[in-house]
Design a protein around this motif. Sequence first.
Motif, PDB file in Angstrom:
ATOM      1  N   ILE A   7       2.754  26.290 -19.837  1.00 44.54           N
ATOM      2  CA  ILE A   7       1.810  27.358 -20.109  1.00 44.54           C
ATOM      3  C   ILE A   7       1.613  27.445 -21.625  1.00 44.54           C
ATOM      4  N   THR A   8       0.421  27.816 -22.040  1.00 45.54           N
ATOM      5  CA  THR A   8       0.143  27.973 -23.472  1.00 45.54           C
ATOM      6  C   THR A   8       0.699  29.319 -23.944  1.00 45.54           C
ATOM      7  N   ASN A 110      -1.211  25.879 -14.927  1.00 44.51           N
ATOM      8  CA  ASN A 110      -1.819  26.189 -13.631  1.00 44.51           C
ATOM      9  C   ASN A 110      -2.085  27.679 -13.456  1.00 44.51           C
ATOM     10  N   ASP A 111      -1.264  28.521 -14.082  1.00 48.51           N
ATOM     11  CA  ASP A 111      -1.433  29.966 -13.947  1.00 48.51           C
ATOM     12  C   ASP A 111      -2.580  30.513 -14.778  1.00 48.51           C
ATOM     13  N   GLY A 121      -6.171  23.398 -14.560  1.00 46.73           N
ATOM     14  CA  GLY A 121      -4.720  23.400 -14.477  1.00 46.73           C
ATOM     15  C   GLY A 121      -4.129  22.015 -14.706  1.00 46.73           C
ATOM     16  N   TRP A 122      -2.933  21.988 -15.255  1.00 45.16           N
ATOM     17  CA  TRP A 122      -2.201  20.762 -15.572  1.00 45.16           C
ATOM     18  C   TRP A 122      -2.055  19.861 -14.351  1.00 45.16           C
ATOM     19  N   ILE A 126      -8.417  16.385 -11.963  1.00 45.76           N
ATOM     20  CA  ILE A 126      -9.025  15.851 -13.190  1.00 45.76           C
ATOM     21  C   ILE A 126      -7.990  15.771 -14.313  1.00 45.76           C
ATOM     22  N   ALA A 127      -7.099  16.751 -14.401  1.00 39.88           N
ATOM     23  CA  ALA A 127      -6.069  16.718 -15.444  1.00 39.88           C
ATOM     24  C   ALA A 127      -5.095  15.568 -15.204  1.00 39.88           C
ATOM     25  N   ARG A 128      -4.714  15.345 -13.939  1.00 40.06           N
ATOM     26  CA  ARG A 128      -3.812  14.224 -13.632  1.00 40.06           C
ATOM     27  C   ARG A 128      -4.468  12.899 -13.976  1.00 40.06           C
TER      28      ARG A 128
END
Length: 160
Positions: A7-8, A110-111, A121-122, A126-128
Amino acid sequence: MDRPNYITPAGYAALRAEYEALFAVERPKLVETISWAAGNGDRSENGDYIYGRKRLREIDRTINRLSRKMKAAKVVDPAAQQDRSRVFFGATVTVADEDDRERTVTIVGNDEADAGAGRVGWDSPIARALRGAAVGDLRRLHLPAGECEYEVIAIRYPTP
C-alpha cells in the motif's frame, strides 16, 4: 494472508483516517444513542435501539476489517524506488494497445484501487502483466473478452 498487502503511504493514511473516524467519533456517538434508547423501556419496538444495534455491528465489522488490513499492510513509498526504468509498485505507466489507443494507469495497493481514476491494484491482470516491464516492452494481457497486447510507452514515479 500469505502475501504482504502493499500500500502507498497515502493509501495507508486513508485507511487510518477511516478507522479513526469510525472508532473515535461515530462509534461513541452511536453507543450513546443506543444507551439512551435502551433506557426508554420496551426495546422490541424501539426503532432507535434496533437500528442503533444493527449499525453498531456494521461499524464493528468495518473496524475489524480495517484493523486487519492495516496490520497486514506493507507501506511502500513509490518515490523511493531505486530502479525507475522498470514497472514496479507505485509506477504510473502509459501503454498503447494494438489500435494505438493510449491508457495511463498507476499501480497501487489492492485496497486503494479505483479503475475509473486510473489506479489499478497490484494484483490486477494489467498490473501483473506490466510488472518488470521497461519502455518499449510488449506485454500480452489475458482478459475475459480475449487477449490484447500493450506496449509500454512511458514509466513515471513520484519525485522524492
